[in-house]
Design a protein around this motif. Structure first.
Motif, PDB file in Angstrom:
ATOM      1  N   SER A   6      30.544  42.782  69.341  1.00 12.20           N
ATOM      2  CA  SER A   6      30.912  43.236  68.018  1.00 12.20           C
ATOM      3  C   SER A   6      29.788  43.941  67.752  1.00 12.20           C
ATOM      4  O   SER A   6      29.271  44.571  67.069  1.00 12.20           O
ATOM      5  CB  SER A   6      32.324  43.127  68.223  1.00 12.20           C
ATOM      6  OG  SER A   6      33.261  43.422  68.282  1.00 12.20           O
ATOM      7  N   ASP A   7      29.499  42.374  66.807  1.00 11.82           N
ATOM      8  CA  ASP A   7      28.127  43.167  65.933  1.00 11.82           C
ATOM      9  C   ASP A   7      26.796  43.279  66.373  1.00 11.82           C
ATOM     10  O   ASP A   7      26.248  43.765  65.607  1.00 11.82           O
ATOM     11  CB  ASP A   7      28.340  40.934  65.317  1.00 11.82           C
ATOM     12  CG  ASP A   7      29.585  40.670  65.188  1.00 11.82           C
ATOM     13  OD1 ASP A   7      29.958  42.030  63.877  1.00 11.82           O
ATOM     14  OD2 ASP A   7      29.949  39.388  64.606  1.00 11.82           O
ATOM     15  N   ASN A   8      26.666  42.808  67.461  1.00 16.49           N
ATOM     16  CA  ASN A   8      25.396  43.489  67.832  1.00 16.49           C
ATOM     17  C   ASN A   8      25.059  44.675  69.170  1.00 16.49           C
ATOM     18  O   ASN A   8      24.539  44.973  69.499  1.00 16.49           O
ATOM     19  CB  ASN A   8      24.393  42.383  68.520  1.00 16.49           C
ATOM     20  CG  ASN A   8      24.967  41.902  69.736  1.00 16.49           C
ATOM     21  OD1 ASN A   8      26.200  42.145  70.458  1.00 16.49           O
ATOM     22  ND2 ASN A   8      24.796  40.687  69.684  1.00 16.49           N
ATOM     23  N   LEU A   9      26.200  44.414  69.488  1.00 16.67           N
ATOM     24  CA  LEU A   9      26.582  45.861  70.324  1.00 16.67           C
ATOM     25  C   LEU A   9      25.858  47.706  69.610  1.00 16.67           C
ATOM     26  O   LEU A   9      25.024  48.246  71.073  1.00 16.67           O
ATOM     27  CB  LEU A   9      27.650  46.137  70.903  1.00 16.67           C
ATOM     28  CG  LEU A   9      28.473  48.115  72.172  1.00 16.67           C
ATOM     29  CD1 LEU A   9      26.655  46.840  73.237  1.00 16.67           C
ATOM     30  CD2 LEU A   9      29.540  47.612  72.382  1.00 16.67           C
ATOM     31  N   ARG A  10      26.281  47.862  68.972  1.00 10.90           N
ATOM     32  CA  ARG A  10      26.037  49.168  68.160  1.00 10.90           C
ATOM     33  C   ARG A  10      23.627  49.406  67.784  1.00 10.90           C
ATOM     34  O   ARG A  10      23.343  50.115  68.781  1.00 10.90           O
ATOM     35  CB  ARG A  10      26.095  49.039  67.010  1.00 10.90           C
ATOM     36  CG  ARG A  10      25.972  50.866  66.393  1.00 10.90           C
ATOM     37  CD  ARG A  10      25.910  51.341  65.350  1.00 10.90           C
ATOM     38  NE  ARG A  10      27.901  52.153  65.598  1.00 10.90           N
ATOM     39  CZ  ARG A  10      28.685  51.640  64.418  1.00 10.90           C
ATOM     40  NH1 ARG A  10      28.614  51.703  63.209  1.00 10.90           N
ATOM     41  NH2 ARG A  10      29.590  52.676  64.933  1.00 10.90           N
ATOM     42  N   GLU A  11      24.003  47.969  67.790  1.00 10.70           N
ATOM     43  CA  GLU A  11      22.670  47.643  67.427  1.00 10.70           C
ATOM     44  C   GLU A  11      21.217  48.255  68.984  1.00 10.70           C
ATOM     45  O   GLU A  11      20.434  48.403  69.366  1.00 10.70           O
ATOM     46  CB  GLU A  11      21.464  46.923  66.731  1.00 10.70           C
ATOM     47  CG  GLU A  11      20.233  46.396  66.591  1.00 10.70           C
ATOM     48  CD  GLU A  11      19.838  45.622  65.787  1.00 10.70           C
ATOM     49  OE1 GLU A  11      18.829  45.900  64.667  1.00 10.70           O
ATOM     50  OE2 GLU A  11      20.379  43.942  65.811  1.00 10.70           O
ATOM     51  N   SER A  20      27.052  55.497  73.111  1.00 11.53           N
ATOM     52  CA  SER A  20      28.660  54.999  73.507  1.00 11.53           C
ATOM     53  C   SER A  20      28.961  55.544  74.587  1.00 11.53           C
ATOM     54  O   SER A  20      29.267  55.135  75.594  1.00 11.53           O
ATOM     55  CB  SER A  20      28.736  55.142  72.459  1.00 11.53           C
ATOM     56  OG  SER A  20      29.647  56.600  72.035  1.00 11.53           O
ATOM     57  N   HIS A  21      28.786  57.005  74.978  1.00  9.33           N
ATOM     58  CA  HIS A  21      28.962  57.337  76.457  1.00  9.33           C
ATOM     59  C   HIS A  21      28.362  57.084  77.652  1.00  9.33           C
ATOM     60  O   HIS A  21      28.776  56.345  78.665  1.00  9.33           O
ATOM     61  CB  HIS A  21      28.799  59.079  75.888  1.00  9.33           C
ATOM     62  CG  HIS A  21      29.777  59.986  77.412  1.00  9.33           C
ATOM     63  ND1 HIS A  21      30.772  59.869  77.434  1.00  9.33           N
ATOM     64  CD2 HIS A  21      28.397  60.435  78.604  1.00  9.33           C
ATOM     65  CE1 HIS A  21      30.944  60.651  78.745  1.00  9.33           C
ATOM     66  NE2 HIS A  21      29.882  61.013  79.144  1.00  9.33           N
ATOM     67  N   ASP A  22      26.865  57.226  77.836  1.00  8.10           N
ATOM     68  CA  ASP A  22      26.388  56.312  78.342  1.00  8.10           C
ATOM     69  C   ASP A  22      26.797  54.890  78.895  1.00  8.10           C
ATOM     70  O   ASP A  22      26.692  54.536  80.081  1.00  8.10           O
ATOM     71  CB  ASP A  22      24.564  56.033  78.103  1.00  8.10           C
ATOM     72  CG  ASP A  22      23.738  57.651  78.125  1.00  8.10           C
ATOM     73  OD1 ASP A  22      24.170  58.333  78.282  1.00  8.10           O
ATOM     74  OD2 ASP A  22      22.937  57.306  76.613  1.00  8.10           O
ATOM     75  N   VAL A  27      29.853  50.624  82.010  1.00 10.80           N
ATOM     76  CA  VAL A  27      30.971  49.603  82.420  1.00 10.80           C
ATOM     77  C   VAL A  27      32.399  50.370  82.930  1.00 10.80           C
ATOM     78  O   VAL A  27      33.032  49.688  83.003  1.00 10.80           O
ATOM     79  CB  VAL A  27      31.151  48.398  81.821  1.00 10.80           C
ATOM     80  CG1 VAL A  27      30.002  48.324  81.575  1.00 10.80           C
ATOM     81  CG2 VAL A  27      30.953  49.473  80.025  1.00 10.80           C
ATOM     82  N   GLY A  28      32.631  51.570  82.886  1.00 12.71           N
ATOM     83  CA  GLY A  28      33.563  51.814  83.654  1.00 12.71           C
ATOM     84  C   GLY A  28      34.967  52.137  82.494  1.00 12.71           C
ATOM     85  O   GLY A  28      36.038  51.845  82.411  1.00 12.71           O
ATOM     86  N   VAL A  29      34.160  52.413  81.019  1.00 14.88           N
ATOM     87  CA  VAL A  29      35.785  52.533  79.950  1.00 14.88           C
ATOM     88  C   VAL A  29      34.875  53.273  79.444  1.00 14.88           C
ATOM     89  O   VAL A  29      33.909  54.467  79.554  1.00 14.88           O
ATOM     90  CB  VAL A  29      34.891  51.497  79.178  1.00 14.88           C
ATOM     91  CG1 VAL A  29      35.504  50.046  80.311  1.00 14.88           C
ATOM     92  CG2 VAL A  29      33.491  50.836  78.209  1.00 14.88           C
ATOM     93  N   SER A  30      35.831  53.920  78.356  1.00 13.09           N
ATOM     94  CA  SER A  30      35.961  55.734  77.372  1.00 13.09           C
ATOM     95  C   SER A  30      34.486  55.083  76.463  1.00 13.09           C
ATOM     96  O   SER A  30      34.623  53.808  75.979  1.00 13.09           O
ATOM     97  CB  SER A  30      36.937  55.922  76.480  1.00 13.09           C
ATOM     98  OG  SER A  30      37.786  54.447  75.657  1.00 13.09           O
ATOM     99  N   ALA A  31      34.183  56.374  75.717  1.00 12.65           N
ATOM    100  CA  ALA A  31      32.781  55.831  74.814  1.00 12.65           C
ATOM    101  C   ALA A  31      33.951  55.862  73.445  1.00 12.65           C
ATOM    102  O   ALA A  31      33.308  54.922  73.040  1.00 12.65           O
ATOM    103  CB  ALA A  31      32.428  57.376  74.672  1.00 12.65           C
TER     104      ALA A  31
END
Length: 78
Positions: A6-11, A20-22, A27-31
């Motif tokens: 969670s700490d590095n996902l956005r970066e 986030s949609h991409d 991975v088959g989840v929502s944005a």
């Protein structure tokens, strides 16, 4: 232990030029789920983290390069 969290996902996502949609589609989840994980309002499960790593081809070397690039950009923006 997963490289993506969670700490590095956005970066990671941002520096790879992804929305986030991409990532969600890969991975088959929502944005919304991705955004919630990024903000810490939802925990990023280990299995999902592994799926993101696989989908984005993240290994320790690539994560290091992404982190270094992020630090460089943050320093330039100061």
């Amino acid at each position: 232990m997963s490289l993506v969290n969670s700490d590095n996902l956005r970066e990671i996502r941002t520096l790879l030029g992804l929305t986030s949609h991409d990532v969600a589609e890969l991975v088959g989840v929502s944005a919304q789920f991705i955004r919630m994980c990024e903000t810490g309002s939802r925990k990023l499960p280990g299995q999902r983290a592994k799926e993101i790593e696989h989908a984005l081809n993240i290994d320790a070397d690539k994560l290091t390069r992404i982190s270094e690039l992020g630090a460089l950009i943050r320093n330039k923006c100061k």
